[in-house]
Design a protein around this motif. Structure first.
Motif, PDB file in Angstrom:
ATOM      1  N   ARG A 251       7.615  -8.092  -7.815  1.00 53.64           N
ATOM      2  CA  ARG A 251       6.587  -7.481  -8.657  1.00 53.64           C
ATOM      3  C   ARG A 251       5.618  -6.603  -7.865  1.00 53.64           C
ATOM      4  NH1 ARG A 251       3.694 -12.455  -8.794  1.00 53.64           N
ATOM      5  NH2 ARG A 251       5.738 -13.407  -8.818  1.00 53.64           N
ATOM      6  N   ALA A 252       5.554  -6.761  -6.535  1.00 50.50           N
ATOM      7  CA  ALA A 252       4.679  -5.920  -5.728  1.00 50.50           C
ATOM      8  C   ALA A 252       5.162  -4.467  -5.702  1.00 50.50           C
ATOM      9  CB  ALA A 252       4.584  -6.467  -4.314  1.00 50.50           C
ATOM     10  N   LEU A 253       6.443  -4.235  -5.989  1.00 51.35           N
ATOM     11  CA  LEU A 253       6.985  -2.879  -6.044  1.00 51.35           C
ATOM     12  C   LEU A 253       6.952  -2.290  -7.450  1.00 51.35           C
ATOM     13  CD1 LEU A 253      10.095  -3.138  -3.668  1.00 51.35           C
ATOM     14  CD2 LEU A 253       7.752  -2.446  -3.123  1.00 51.35           C
ATOM     15  N   ALA A 254       6.367  -2.997  -8.379  1.00 54.78           N
ATOM     16  CA  ALA A 254       6.315  -2.545  -9.770  1.00 54.78           C
ATOM     17  C   ALA A 254       5.692  -1.163  -9.946  1.00 54.78           C
ATOM     18  CB  ALA A 254       5.585  -3.575 -10.633  1.00 54.78           C
ATOM     19  N   PRO A 255       4.679  -0.763  -9.150  1.00 56.87           N
ATOM     20  CA  PRO A 255       4.162   0.603  -9.304  1.00 56.87           C
ATOM     21  C   PRO A 255       5.257   1.661  -9.190  1.00 56.87           C
ATOM     22  CG  PRO A 255       2.654  -0.678  -7.957  1.00 56.87           C
ATOM     23  CD  PRO A 255       3.884  -1.533  -8.179  1.00 56.87           C
TER      24      PRO A 255
ATOM     25  N   GLU B 272       0.836  -1.208   0.000  1.00 49.68           N
ATOM     26  CA  GLU B 272       0.000   0.000   0.000  1.00 49.68           C
ATOM     27  C   GLU B 272       0.869   1.255   0.000  1.00 49.68           C
ATOM     28  OE1 GLU B 272      -3.505   2.064   2.756  1.00 49.68           O
ATOM     29  OE2 GLU B 272      -2.751   0.057   3.218  1.00 49.68           O
ATOM     30  N   ALA B 273       1.956   1.232   0.799  1.00 52.14           N
ATOM     31  CA  ALA B 273       2.880   2.368   0.828  1.00 52.14           C
ATOM     32  C   ALA B 273       3.556   2.551  -0.522  1.00 52.14           C
ATOM     33  CB  ALA B 273       3.913   2.168   1.932  1.00 52.14           C
ATOM     34  N   ALA B 274       3.893   1.446  -1.181  1.00 50.44           N
ATOM     35  CA  ALA B 274       4.523   1.524  -2.502  1.00 50.44           C
ATOM     36  C   ALA B 274       3.584   2.170  -3.516  1.00 50.44           C
ATOM     37  CB  ALA B 274       4.938   0.132  -2.970  1.00 50.44           C
ATOM     38  N   ARG B 275       2.319   1.826  -3.456  1.00 50.33           N
ATOM     39  CA  ARG B 275       1.357   2.432  -4.386  1.00 50.33           C
ATOM     40  C   ARG B 275       1.216   3.927  -4.136  1.00 50.33           C
ATOM     41  NH1 ARG B 275      -1.182  -2.677  -3.481  1.00 50.33           N
ATOM     42  NH2 ARG B 275      -2.431  -1.820  -1.760  1.00 50.33           N
ATOM     43  N   ALA B 276       1.242   4.330  -2.861  1.00 49.08           N
ATOM     44  CA  ALA B 276       1.154   5.753  -2.546  1.00 49.08           C
ATOM     45  C   ALA B 276       2.393   6.500  -3.031  1.00 49.08           C
ATOM     46  CB  ALA B 276       0.967   5.938  -1.041  1.00 49.08           C
ATOM     47  N   LEU B 277       3.565   5.914  -2.837  1.00 47.77           N
ATOM     48  CA  LEU B 277       4.799   6.534  -3.318  1.00 47.77           C
ATOM     49  C   LEU B 277       4.787   6.614  -4.844  1.00 47.77           C
ATOM     50  CD1 LEU B 277       7.657   7.635  -2.826  1.00 47.77           C
ATOM     51  CD2 LEU B 277       8.477   5.272  -2.823  1.00 47.77           C
TER      52      LEU B 277
ATOM     53  N   SER C  75       2.237   6.943  -6.773  1.00 46.15           N
ATOM     54  CA  SER C  75       1.329   8.023  -7.183  1.00 46.15           C
ATOM     55  C   SER C  75       2.029   9.377  -7.093  1.00 46.15           C
ATOM     56  CB  SER C  75       0.077   8.014  -6.305  1.00 46.15           C
ATOM     57  OG  SER C  75      -0.665   6.832  -6.488  1.00 46.15           O
ATOM     58  N   ALA C  76       2.818   9.567  -6.031  1.00 48.17           N
ATOM     59  CA  ALA C  76       3.543  10.828  -5.887  1.00 48.17           C
ATOM     60  C   ALA C  76       4.588  11.006  -6.984  1.00 48.17           C
ATOM     61  CB  ALA C  76       4.202  10.884  -4.510  1.00 48.17           C
ATOM     62  N   VAL C  77       5.302   9.930  -7.291  1.00 46.01           N
ATOM     63  CA  VAL C  77       6.321  10.006  -8.354  1.00 46.01           C
ATOM     64  C   VAL C  77       5.657  10.244  -9.707  1.00 46.01           C
ATOM     65  CG1 VAL C  77       8.092   8.692  -9.575  1.00 46.01           C
ATOM     66  CG2 VAL C  77       7.962   8.585  -7.087  1.00 46.01           C
ATOM     67  N   ARG C  78       4.521   9.625  -9.920  1.00 46.24           N
ATOM     68  CA  ARG C  78       3.806   9.780 -11.188  1.00 46.24           C
ATOM     69  C   ARG C  78       3.343  11.231 -11.387  1.00 46.24           C
ATOM     70  NH1 ARG C  78       0.282   6.278 -10.168  1.00 46.24           N
ATOM     71  NH2 ARG C  78       1.601   4.519 -10.798  1.00 46.24           N
ATOM     72  N   ALA C  79       3.001  11.882 -10.285  1.00 42.19           N
ATOM     73  CA  ALA C  79       2.524  13.262 -10.363  1.00 42.19           C
ATOM     74  C   ALA C  79       3.661  14.282 -10.308  1.00 42.19           C
ATOM     75  CB  ALA C  79       1.538  13.525  -9.226  1.00 42.19           C
ATOM     76  N   GLU C  80       4.888  13.822 -10.149  1.00 43.29           N
ATOM     77  CA  GLU C  80       6.041  14.706 -10.015  1.00 43.29           C
ATOM     78  C   GLU C  80       6.287  15.464 -11.325  1.00 43.29           C
ATOM     79  OE1 GLU C  80       8.782  16.967  -9.123  1.00 43.29           O
ATOM     80  OE2 GLU C  80       8.294  15.602  -7.462  1.00 43.29           O
TER      81      GLU C  80
END
Length: 340
Positions: A275-279, A245-250, A252-257
């Motif tokens: 693969r769970a850190l793929a986001p 869950e924390a990886a997905r939140a991070l 999202s922040a990188v994607r919006a950077e």
């Protein structure tokens, strides 16, 4: 004439001669253990090759297997030794399959891909040297750890797992080398360059990540320091829900950077292959994978078996990546030189 020699008996009571034993000269059939070893070797090769497709629904075993993926190569000498003990040519040939798969996966990792081995902007021309370290809340010598990190002469330093007691120590020991710094909760950034736009990145209910812009001479760089949630291996399997869950939140922040140059430093509590850190990892490149020497394992510090601390970048070219000697922490620091 009388004689003492008896004539041979030909009557019905004469004994039947015993036939001489016979021996077979045909080769024994192939032993079952040899075929079993060959089957295990082929199964090992299949698991390595298809690691990205292993199901993660039951106990998160897929993520656990990927975390330990480099160590699957130990199956090769073990199976080869068993094949020699069983004198099985079939098993020995079958062991070539996992050996080739492992070499394909990790052969390039074992080469030194670094292009620059210096540290600091001056040593690499138009570049940036960064350092990341989980300093461990229970670190018995934060002052010594700070001095070791300052001696690496990086331009930007990210520390995670800071405590209320240790933060002032790091601030004091690093002040001379790093005139700019910011700490939010348990994460902090120290920099030779001015830091602006400092903000928390909400990845968990308490502060575990932050972002700042480093104003380098070659232009601004968005720098993140992150500490994803811990994972556990127990009877319930590989528990990773909070980390994922924390990886997905991070992510999202990188994607919006909006910045074109991004560096994400920290403890991801998972490997780049998971693969769970793929986001996160699908958006960024690992400096170790592109410019490192070997696996660069970081945890546990005494005998590292996994690399869960990393330098991930976007919009910059990794020129070198390395793991530093152990400090008082249970993690080892990691560094990288990046070019604009």
């Amino acid at each position: 004439m009388l004689t003492t020699e008896e004539e041979p008996s030909t009557g019905a009571d004469a004994p039947t001669p015993t036939p001489a034993p016979t021996t077979s000269t045909s080769a024994p059939p192939q032993r079952a253990p040899g075929r079993l070893l060959a089957l295990v070797a082929l199964l090992s090769a299949a698991l390595m090759a298809l690691h990205a497709h292993l199901p993660n629904t039951a106990l998160n075993l897929g993520s656990l297997f990927q975390t330990l993926l480099p160590w699957t190569g130990l199956a090769v000498p073990a199976l080869l030794a068993l094949a020699a003990v069983r004198c099985s040519r079939l098993a020995a040939i079958a062991v070539l399959a996992p050996a080739l798969v492992w070499a394909t996966l990790f052969g390039p990792t074992l080469t030194d891909k670094g292009k620059d081995r210096g540290t600091g902007t001056g040593a690499t021309g138009h570049g940036l040297t960064v350092l990341s370290h989980n300093v461990d809340e229970a670190n018995p010598d934060p002052a010594g750890t700070a001095r070791a990190l300052a001696g690496a002469k990086a331009d930007v330093l990210a520390l995670v797992e800071l405590s209320e007691e240790s933060t002032p120590v790091y601030e004091r020991e690093l002040a001379a080398a790093y005139p700019h710094h910011a700490v939010l909760g348990g994460v902090g950034l120290w920099s030779r360059h001015r830091l602006t736009a400092v903000a928390e990145v909400e990845i968990m209910p308490w502060t575990r990540a932050m972002r700042a812009t480093a104003a380098t001479p070659e232009g601004p760089v968005a720098v993140y320091a992150a500490h994803l949630a811990s994972v556990r291996v127990s009877g319930a399997g590989f528990t990773t829900a909070r980390r994922n869950e924390a990886a997905r939140a991070l992510a999202s922040a990188v994607r919006a950077e909006p910045a074109p140059r991004v560096v994400v430093l920290g403890d991801f509590n998972g490997t780049y292959q998971d693969r769970a850190l793929a986001p996160v990892t699908s958006q960024l490149r690992s400096a170790q994978r592109e410019a490192g020497d070997g696996f660069g394992f970081t945890y546990p510090a005494g005998f590292p078996v996994v690399r869960i601390d990393d330098v991930l970048v976007k919009g910059m070219d990794p020129r070198a990546s390395w793991t530093l000697p152990a400090t008082g922490s249970d993690h080892r620091p990691v560094g990288a030189t990046l070019r604009f």
